[in-house]
Design an enzyme around this catalytic site. Sequence first.
Site, mmCIF file in Angstrom:
data_model
loop_
_atom_site.group_PDB
_atom_site.id
_atom_site.type_symbol
_atom_site.label_atom_id
_atom_site.label_comp_id
_atom_site.label_asym_id
_atom_site.label_seq_id
_atom_site.Cartn_x
_atom_site.Cartn_y
_atom_site.Cartn_z
ATOM 1 N N GLY A 111 0.828 -1.207 0.000
ATOM 2 C CA GLY A 111 0.000 0.000 0.000
ATOM 3 C C GLY A 111 0.857 1.249 0.000
ATOM 4 O O GLY A 111 1.998 1.226 0.479
ATOM 5 N N ASN A 112 0.330 2.333 -0.548
ATOM 6 C CA ASN A 112 1.035 3.613 -0.527
ATOM 7 C C ASN A 112 0.064 4.741 -0.831
ATOM 8 O O ASN A 112 -1.011 4.504 -1.362
ATOM 9 C CB ASN A 112 2.223 3.618 -1.518
ATOM 10 C CG ASN A 112 2.028 2.658 -2.674
ATOM 11 O OD1 ASN A 112 1.251 2.938 -3.581
ATOM 12 N ND2 ASN A 112 2.666 1.499 -2.612
ATOM 13 N N THR A 127 8.954 3.596 1.385
ATOM 14 C CA THR A 127 8.957 2.170 1.065
ATOM 15 C C THR A 127 9.368 1.383 2.313
ATOM 16 O O THR A 127 9.951 1.951 3.254
ATOM 17 C CB THR A 127 9.927 1.896 -0.121
ATOM 18 O OG1 THR A 127 9.744 0.544 -0.539
ATOM 19 C CG2 THR A 127 11.386 2.115 0.254
ATOM 20 N N THR A 156 8.149 5.454 -1.708
ATOM 21 C CA THR A 156 7.550 4.202 -2.174
ATOM 22 C C THR A 156 7.974 3.862 -3.607
ATOM 23 O O THR A 156 8.113 4.755 -4.442
ATOM 24 C CB THR A 156 6.009 4.265 -2.113
ATOM 25 O OG1 THR A 156 5.476 3.188 -2.873
ATOM 26 C CG2 THR A 156 5.436 5.545 -2.698
ATOM 27 N N SER A 157 8.125 2.572 -3.873
ATOM 28 C CA SER A 157 8.527 2.136 -5.220
ATOM 29 C C SER A 157 7.383 2.271 -6.223
ATOM 30 O O SER A 157 7.589 2.173 -7.416
ATOM 31 C CB SER A 157 8.995 0.680 -5.166
ATOM 32 O OG SER A 157 7.922 -0.134 -4.723
ATOM 33 N N GLU A 158 6.159 2.478 -5.714
ATOM 34 C CA GLU A 158 5.009 2.576 -6.623
ATOM 35 C C GLU A 158 4.602 4.033 -6.885
ATOM 36 O O GLU A 158 3.500 4.295 -7.360
ATOM 37 C CB GLU A 158 3.824 1.790 -6.064
ATOM 38 C CG GLU A 158 4.022 0.287 -6.161
ATOM 39 C CD GLU A 158 2.796 -0.504 -5.740
ATOM 40 O OE1 GLU A 158 2.010 -0.858 -6.617
ATOM 41 O OE2 GLU A 158 2.634 -0.775 -4.538
ATOM 42 N N HIS A 177 -3.449 3.795 -2.490
ATOM 43 C CA HIS A 177 -3.376 2.450 -3.090
ATOM 44 C C HIS A 177 -3.256 1.404 -1.991
ATOM 45 O O HIS A 177 -2.494 1.573 -1.037
ATOM 46 C CB HIS A 177 -2.175 2.358 -4.029
ATOM 47 C CG HIS A 177 -1.774 0.944 -4.318
ATOM 48 N ND1 HIS A 177 -2.648 0.037 -4.883
ATOM 49 C CD2 HIS A 177 -0.628 0.263 -4.087
ATOM 50 C CE1 HIS A 177 -2.038 -1.134 -4.996
ATOM 51 N NE2 HIS A 177 -0.814 -1.025 -4.510
ATOM 52 N N HIS A 179 -4.543 -3.089 -0.894
ATOM 53 C CA HIS A 179 -4.954 -4.412 -1.383
ATOM 54 C C HIS A 179 -6.118 -4.958 -0.560
ATOM 55 O O HIS A 179 -5.979 -5.981 0.103
ATOM 56 C CB HIS A 179 -3.781 -5.395 -1.298
ATOM 57 C CG HIS A 179 -2.481 -4.872 -1.842
ATOM 58 N ND1 HIS A 179 -1.261 -5.135 -1.265
ATOM 59 C CD2 HIS A 179 -2.220 -4.089 -2.928
ATOM 60 C CE1 HIS A 179 -0.292 -4.545 -1.968
ATOM 61 N NE2 HIS A 179 -0.854 -3.899 -2.977
ATOM 62 N N HIS A 239 -3.645 -7.504 -8.576
ATOM 63 C CA HIS A 239 -2.795 -6.690 -7.711
ATOM 64 C C HIS A 239 -3.600 -6.016 -6.595
ATOM 65 O O HIS A 239 -3.538 -6.439 -5.448
ATOM 66 C CB HIS A 239 -2.042 -5.669 -8.577
ATOM 67 C CG HIS A 239 -1.165 -4.749 -7.817
ATOM 68 N ND1 HIS A 239 -0.407 -3.781 -8.405
ATOM 69 C CD2 HIS A 239 -0.939 -4.628 -6.481
ATOM 70 C CE1 HIS A 239 0.266 -3.117 -7.485
ATOM 71 N NE2 HIS A 239 -0.049 -3.605 -6.308
HETATM 72 ZN ZN LIG Z 1 0.441 -2.666 -4.456
#
Ligand SMILES: [Zn+2]
Length: 352
Positions: A111-112, A127, A156-158, A177, A179, A239
Amino acid sequence: MKRVISVRDLEEMQHNGQDVRTLPDDVILTPSARDFLRDFETNGKSHVNGAKANAISDGKSTAPAKPLNSKSSKAELEAFFNSPYCHSIKEQICEMGRRLWQRAYVDGNGGNMAVRVGEDIAICTPTLVSKGFMKPEDMCLVDFEGNQLCGAKKRTSEILMHLQIMKRQPKAVATCHCHPPYSTGFAVAGIEPPTCMVPEYEVFASVAIAPYRTPGTPEMGQLVADLVDKHNVILMANHGVVAWSHNNIEDAYFKMEILEAYCRTILVASQLGKPVGTMTPAQLQDLLKIKQSLGIPDPRHGLKECELCDNAEWRPGVTCQVPAKESPAIGFDSEAEAAVQAITDQIMSRLK
Ligand SMILES: [Zn+2]
């Protein structure tokens, strides 16, 4: 056509010195506009919009008069990033992280979130930190290309996906974001949740599915960004989910609660052995009017009543009614049948 009145309309009336009690009888009031009027009647003062109050907080943390951008000096950016305004945004992100974790919408370090704080800069989550246990000092400041400008922890990597949403959708102030299991279940199955069943979902969410790509890649962000013109919640196949808000991070988080509760509800409805009820196109049209007045996009805005709810979406209950196949499994040939018979005969003879 009846006019929809939102809190924003009432606030504007007050601002222009008009009496909010002089509305015509035939208007449709949004639920918060109704609360606003009720508060006005009882207290003689206006109801404060909770979401806005949360974003603006306590006065000492208002946005700077001159918004910064990625070209501002390092010293300016550092001072801004450590200002009471940014601190209140960081605290809001931490609070939303706690809620995401408590509701099991995130797992591990998943999540981010990001919040736009200038022309082309955003505060985002770090991250490798659980979203349930973040501190304001863990947050990062990035430019719209994903370069880190401030913050001790790595971003964060996203982040690219969040930034691509903000670049493509100028109204996107905040992105979230995560899940959540029920919604992610729909994303894994590649099924868009069916519509016309619960008002809250119709008014606040406009959902679409983006195909799978490796998380964090520009391709993934691109596929999501392609949908944010008309949708504010994107299911990412295999995802999770990402939502954007034109208000603040709490509002982006609310989209998750609304989507997840909806996916759970229709899954329960699908287990009850009866086709579910749906609202009529006219009823949906009323909800879409409210949605439009709140500034929430939807690909159905402007459609005729007869075109609403008239689609071939998956419906809960329908999948339970598919009759079982009568013929034996495909590929079950006579050779296999003979082999099974031979083994059965052997076993039976041993038992004798
Ligand atoms: Zn994700």
